[in-house]
Design a protein around this motif. Structure first.
Motif, PDB file in Angstrom:
ATOM      1  N   TYR A 141      44.370  -0.429 -39.024  1.00 39.03           N
ATOM      2  CA  TYR A 141      44.313   0.163 -40.358  1.00 39.03           C
ATOM      3  C   TYR A 141      45.596  -0.126 -41.145  1.00 39.03           C
ATOM      4  CZ  TYR A 141      40.336   2.785 -38.592  1.00 39.03           C
ATOM      5  OH  TYR A 141      39.133   3.153 -38.055  1.00 39.03           O
ATOM      6  N   GLU A 142      46.740  -0.062 -40.461  1.00 37.91           N
ATOM      7  CA  GLU A 142      48.010  -0.273 -41.123  1.00 37.91           C
ATOM      8  C   GLU A 142      48.158  -1.722 -41.598  1.00 37.91           C
ATOM      9  OE1 GLU A 142      50.550   0.973 -38.004  1.00 37.91           O
ATOM     10  OE2 GLU A 142      50.764   3.017 -38.748  1.00 37.91           O
ATOM     11  N   ARG A 143      47.662  -2.684 -40.787  1.00 43.04           N
ATOM     12  CA  ARG A 143      47.904  -4.099 -41.078  1.00 43.04           C
ATOM     13  C   ARG A 143      46.824  -4.728 -41.945  1.00 43.04           C
ATOM     14  NH1 ARG A 143      48.792  -7.389 -35.808  1.00 43.04           N
ATOM     15  NH2 ARG A 143      49.041  -9.011 -37.411  1.00 43.04           N
ATOM     16  N   TYR A 144      45.621  -4.206 -41.891  1.00 46.50           N
ATOM     17  CA  TYR A 144      44.513  -4.868 -42.570  1.00 46.50           C
ATOM     18  C   TYR A 144      43.834  -3.930 -43.565  1.00 46.50           C
ATOM     19  CZ  TYR A 144      45.334  -8.322 -39.003  1.00 46.50           C
ATOM     20  OH  TYR A 144      45.935  -9.246 -38.196  1.00 46.50           O
ATOM     21  N   ASN A 145      44.625  -3.442 -44.516  1.00 41.51           N
ATOM     22  CA  ASN A 145      44.123  -2.645 -45.629  1.00 41.51           C
ATOM     23  C   ASN A 145      43.360  -1.400 -45.184  1.00 41.51           C
ATOM     24  OD1 ASN A 145      45.131  -4.505 -47.522  1.00 41.51           O
ATOM     25  ND2 ASN A 145      43.333  -5.804 -47.233  1.00 41.51           N
ATOM     26  N   ARG A 146      43.604  -0.964 -43.962  1.00 42.29           N
ATOM     27  CA  ARG A 146      43.081   0.302 -43.454  1.00 42.29           C
ATOM     28  C   ARG A 146      41.551   0.345 -43.391  1.00 42.29           C
ATOM     29  NH1 ARG A 146      47.265   1.542 -47.191  1.00 42.29           N
ATOM     30  NH2 ARG A 146      49.148   2.244 -46.125  1.00 42.29           N
ATOM     31  N   VAL A 147      40.916  -0.798 -43.298  1.00 43.10           N
ATOM     32  CA  VAL A 147      39.460  -0.878 -43.191  1.00 43.10           C
ATOM     33  C   VAL A 147      39.085  -1.604 -41.910  1.00 43.10           C
ATOM     34  CG1 VAL A 147      37.344  -1.808 -44.197  1.00 43.10           C
ATOM     35  CG2 VAL A 147      39.109  -0.856 -45.680  1.00 43.10           C
ATOM     36  N   ARG A 148      38.086  -1.079 -41.235  1.00 52.38           N
ATOM     37  CA  ARG A 148      37.590  -1.715 -40.013  1.00 52.38           C
ATOM     38  C   ARG A 148      36.067  -1.794 -40.089  1.00 52.38           C
ATOM     39  NH1 ARG A 148      35.698   0.693 -35.215  1.00 52.38           N
ATOM     40  NH2 ARG A 148      35.619  -0.726 -33.443  1.00 52.38           N
ATOM     41  N   ILE A 149      35.509  -2.965 -39.806  1.00 55.21           N
ATOM     42  CA  ILE A 149      34.067  -3.164 -39.786  1.00 55.21           C
ATOM     43  C   ILE A 149      33.655  -3.528 -38.367  1.00 55.21           C
ATOM     44  CG2 ILE A 149      32.124  -4.481 -40.703  1.00 55.21           C
ATOM     45  CD1 ILE A 149      33.767  -5.001 -43.199  1.00 55.21           C
ATOM     46  N   SER A 150      32.644  -2.860 -37.847  1.00 54.22           N
ATOM     47  CA  SER A 150      32.170  -3.139 -36.499  1.00 54.22           C
ATOM     48  C   SER A 150      30.655  -2.981 -36.457  1.00 54.22           C
ATOM     49  CB  SER A 150      32.837  -2.197 -35.484  1.00 54.22           C
ATOM     50  OG  SER A 150      32.519  -0.841 -35.781  1.00 54.22           O
ATOM     51  N   GLY A 151      30.062  -3.437 -35.375  1.00 56.28           N
ATOM     52  CA  GLY A 151      28.629  -3.300 -35.245  1.00 56.28           C
ATOM     53  C   GLY A 151      28.124  -3.861 -33.936  1.00 56.28           C
ATOM     54  N   TYR A 152      26.837  -3.641 -33.661  1.00 59.45           N
ATOM     55  CA  TYR A 152      26.215  -4.189 -32.459  1.00 59.45           C
ATOM     56  C   TYR A 152      24.703  -4.155 -32.622  1.00 59.45           C
ATOM     57  CZ  TYR A 152      25.618   0.760 -31.139  1.00 59.45           C
ATOM     58  OH  TYR A 152      25.287   2.094 -31.114  1.00 59.45           O
ATOM     59  N   ILE A 153      24.024  -5.014 -31.861  1.00 57.39           N
ATOM     60  CA  ILE A 153      22.569  -4.996 -31.798  1.00 57.39           C
ATOM     61  C   ILE A 153      22.146  -4.973 -30.332  1.00 57.39           C
ATOM     62  CG2 ILE A 153      22.233  -6.158 -34.007  1.00 57.39           C
ATOM     63  CD1 ILE A 153      21.630  -8.725 -32.462  1.00 57.39           C
ATOM     64  N   GLN A 154      20.973  -4.393 -30.071  1.00 58.82           N
ATOM     65  CA  GLN A 154      20.481  -4.230 -28.700  1.00 58.82           C
ATOM     66  C   GLN A 154      19.022  -4.674 -28.601  1.00 58.82           C
ATOM     67  OE1 GLN A 154      21.250  -0.034 -28.007  1.00 58.82           O
ATOM     68  NE2 GLN A 154      23.295  -0.433 -27.206  1.00 58.82           N
ATOM     69  N   PRO A 155      18.748  -5.983 -28.547  1.00 59.78           N
ATOM     70  CA  PRO A 155      17.385  -6.436 -28.249  1.00 59.78           C
ATOM     71  C   PRO A 155      17.059  -6.130 -26.787  1.00 59.78           C
ATOM     72  CG  PRO A 155      18.768  -8.195 -29.160  1.00 59.78           C
ATOM     73  CD  PRO A 155      19.673  -7.099 -28.758  1.00 59.78           C
ATOM     74  N   GLN A 156      15.802  -5.775 -26.498  1.00 61.95           N
ATOM     75  CA  GLN A 156      15.450  -5.436 -25.136  1.00 61.95           C
ATOM     76  C   GLN A 156      13.969  -5.685 -24.854  1.00 61.95           C
ATOM     77  OE1 GLN A 156      16.592  -1.246 -24.972  1.00 61.95           O
ATOM     78  NE2 GLN A 156      14.472  -0.584 -25.290  1.00 61.95           N
ATOM     79  N   PHE A 157      13.675  -5.808 -23.548  1.00 61.00           N
ATOM     80  CA  PHE A 157      12.293  -5.882 -23.057  1.00 61.00           C
ATOM     81  C   PHE A 157      12.086  -4.725 -22.095  1.00 61.00           C
ATOM     82  CE2 PHE A 157       9.257  -7.079 -19.763  1.00 61.00           C
ATOM     83  CZ  PHE A 157       8.136  -7.366 -20.533  1.00 61.00           C
ATOM     84  N   GLN A 158      10.905  -4.080 -22.195  1.00 56.18           N
ATOM     85  CA  GLN A 158      10.595  -2.949 -21.326  1.00 56.18           C
ATOM     86  C   GLN A 158       9.204  -3.072 -20.735  1.00 56.18           C
ATOM     87  OE1 GLN A 158      11.415   0.394 -24.129  1.00 56.18           O
ATOM     88  NE2 GLN A 158      12.932   1.051 -22.628  1.00 56.18           N
ATOM     89  N   TYR A 159       9.090  -2.547 -19.518  1.00 56.58           N
ATOM     90  CA  TYR A 159       7.796  -2.467 -18.845  1.00 56.58           C
ATOM     91  C   TYR A 159       7.634  -1.054 -18.298  1.00 56.58           C
ATOM     92  CZ  TYR A 159       4.063  -3.146 -15.435  1.00 56.58           C
ATOM     93  OH  TYR A 159       2.901  -3.015 -14.723  1.00 56.58           O
ATOM     94  N   ILE A 160       6.450  -0.445 -18.526  1.00 54.21           N
ATOM     95  CA  ILE A 160       6.167   0.895 -18.026  1.00 54.21           C
ATOM     96  C   ILE A 160       4.933   0.831 -17.135  1.00 54.21           C
ATOM     97  CG2 ILE A 160       4.645   1.658 -19.920  1.00 54.21           C
ATOM     98  CD1 ILE A 160       6.310   4.340 -19.836  1.00 54.21           C
ATOM     99  N   THR A 161       4.816   1.749 -16.195  1.00 52.50           N
ATOM    100  CA  THR A 161       3.798   1.646 -15.153  1.00 52.50           C
ATOM    101  C   THR A 161       2.384   1.938 -15.625  1.00 52.50           C
ATOM    102  OG1 THR A 161       4.485   3.880 -14.497  1.00 52.50           O
ATOM    103  CG2 THR A 161       5.334   2.053 -13.207  1.00 52.50           C
ATOM    104  N   GLU A 162       2.201   2.511 -16.801  1.00 55.95           N
ATOM    105  CA  GLU A 162       0.856   2.768 -17.308  1.00 55.95           C
ATOM    106  C   GLU A 162       0.807   2.549 -18.813  1.00 55.95           C
ATOM    107  OE1 GLU A 162      -1.107   6.858 -17.657  1.00 55.95           O
ATOM    108  OE2 GLU A 162      -2.169   5.996 -15.946  1.00 55.95           O
ATOM    109  N   LYS A 163      -0.263   1.943 -19.283  1.00 52.15           N
ATOM    110  CA  LYS A 163      -0.424   1.701 -20.709  1.00 52.15           C
ATOM    111  C   LYS A 163      -0.471   3.024 -21.478  1.00 52.15           C
ATOM    112  CE  LYS A 163      -2.873  -2.711 -20.298  1.00 52.15           C
ATOM    113  NZ  LYS A 163      -4.129  -3.454 -20.601  1.00 52.15           N
ATOM    114  N   GLY A 164       0.243   3.046 -22.598  1.00 52.76           N
ATOM    115  CA  GLY A 164       0.216   4.219 -23.463  1.00 52.76           C
ATOM    116  C   GLY A 164       0.983   5.418 -22.944  1.00 52.76           C
ATOM    117  N   ALA A 165       1.829   5.226 -21.939  1.00 53.79           N
ATOM    118  CA  ALA A 165       2.548   6.354 -21.352  1.00 53.79           C
ATOM    119  C   ALA A 165       3.618   6.888 -22.307  1.00 53.79           C
ATOM    120  CB  ALA A 165       3.187   5.940 -20.032  1.00 53.79           C
TER     121      ALA A 165
END
Length: 440
Positions: free
Chosen positions: A44-68
């Protein structure tokens, strides 16, 4: 853009997994409590006191019964047992204002979450720092509730795909709108006290509803002991906290249901009284958590434990805090009051390297402590909202670099055997999650 590159690289170095203090919590202070705080303040002191960050979480899932049904990213559609999804896509901007002495005076955060399901606000709050006594900070806006450990641990740093069932039910989306006072002594040498107190006043239903549906406000408080070495001869760090939640929902109906014992059996009993109209039904929780970190040559071993109990007001078919007041056929629904408890236990072990981590998590949530097994039946006035669940999760996390994380996690979910149709045995709802996280 070039001037941001050193700042981003410096921040990523601070966030390396082998840094004991690098875990980010939703309400981290801009102070020198930990290495992350020092790094944030330096940027913040060195770069105009602004910080930008972020993340994304793509995923695949499998469940033992349809519609559970599942609390691992939301229920599956009726004819599906697997899916690709973008679980989270976060963009966060932090801004800090410093006075002529280099002390933080105010701090502002906004964060958005964008997925294939739409865009929503996740954080929108500001904080004022008092610098005369270097003791107080006031936070207002939409921010994380100061309760427990798991609720406040950021999803970017969590070792499991989701928070536990109890956390999601009691405090859906973790955030709420209100004001919070923090007592955290900041000394002239830059260090802070070993203990911190957070106490806040909130609407209550959080982000699960569009607005506050009653005038009743909830009070949340947490006293935390920051990580400390157990003794002078050990590198092990211990931290702990106790939390309290005093709140409620104003009944807009004359009918309230409570669990009472009749003829040696517990049943859900209807209380019909004119006095119930406008009465505050309880949301009272008490919790305690503790963490133990044992560093070793190539990583660390960590144990976490958290226990919560109390009284919860919800509806007939769910123990989840309602986002809007329940209505059926134009009439206000009755509220249901239950005694609950639950706990989380984590075991985290690095595998010969800080980049590889083995994860075991066990949790339970019992939304109605007074009944169990075949007592949970329609004849006694109960529903699936009264079922106890036990969940055992096992996973592996691999961090090839500071901006990339792979997660493989399997959850074995067990509901208690009851007298309810569809739940006389364990319902098939185990979930496997494969996730990639990109962050900057």
């Amino acid at each position: 853009m070039k001037k941001w590159i050193p700042a981003i690289l410096f921040l990523l170095i601070l966030c390396k997994p082998d840094n004991t203090f690098a875990q980010r919590f939703l309400m981290d202070l801009v102070d020198t409590t930990n290495q992350m705080g020092k790094g944030m303040l330096s940027i913040y002191e060195r770069y105009n006191r602004v910080r930008i960050s972020g993340y994304i979480q793509p995923q695949f899932q499998y469940i033992t019964e349809k519609g559970a049904d599942t609390y691992n990213g939301g229920n599956f559609s009726d004819i599906s047992n697997n899916r690709f999804m973008l679980r989270r896509g976060r963009l966060r901007v932090d801004y800090a204002h410093l006075n002529e002495k280099g002390e933080p005076t105010s701090y502002f955060v906004f964060q958005f979450d964008g997925t294939e399901r739409g865009v929503a606000i996740r954080d929108f709050w500001g904080r004022f720092y008092e610098n005369k006594f270097k003791l107080f900070a006031l936070t207002t806006g939409m921010f994380a509730r100061p309760f427990g450990y798991e609720v406040n641990l950021s999803s970017a740093n969590r070792e499991t795909p989701e928070r536990g069932r109890m956390s999601q039910i009691l405090m859906k989306t973790e955030r709420d709108i209100g004001a919070m006072l923090t007592l955290n002594k900041r000394r002239k040498d830059g260090k802070t006290s070993d203990f911190k107190l957070d106490i806040g006043v909130f609407n209550g239903q959080g982000m699960s509803g569009p607005n506050d549906y009653d005038s009743h406000k909830d009070i949340i408080a947490k006293v935390s002991m920051k990580p400390k070495r157990i003794n002078n001869f050990s590198r092990a760090l211990f931290s702990a906290a106790i939390s309290g939640y005093a709140g409620g929902i104003t009944s807009q109906s004359q009918v309230i249901y409570k669990v009472e014992k009749k003829n040696e059996n517990y049943t859900m009993v209807q209380d019909s009284s004119q006095q119930n109209l406008g009465k505050a039904t309880p949301r009272n929780y008490a919790g305690a958590d503790a963490q133990l970190i044992i560093p070793n040559k190539r990583g660390q071993t960590e144990f976490r434990a958290e226990y919560i109990k109390g009284r919860q007001t919800a509806t007939a078919l769910s123990s989840e805090t309602p986002g809007i007041y329940p209505v059926s056929n134009g009439l206000k629904d009755p509220l249901y009051v239950r005694n609950f408890d639950g706990a989380y236990f984590y075991f985290l072990q690095n595998l010969n390297s800080a980049d590889h981590q083995f994860v075991v998590k066990y949790d339970w949530y019992d939304p109605n402590k007074k009944v169990s097994g075949t007592e949970v039946s329609v004849a006694n006035g109960f529903s699936k909202a009264d079922l106890r669940y036990n969940t055992l999760g096992v996973g592996y996390v691999y961090r090839p670099n500071e901006s990339l994380k792979f997660m493989f996690y399997y959850e074995n979910v067990k509901n208690e055997k009851s007298g309810l149709p569809g739940f006389t045995s364990d319902a098939p709802d185990d979930v496997f999650t494969c996730r990639v996280q990109y962050n900057f």
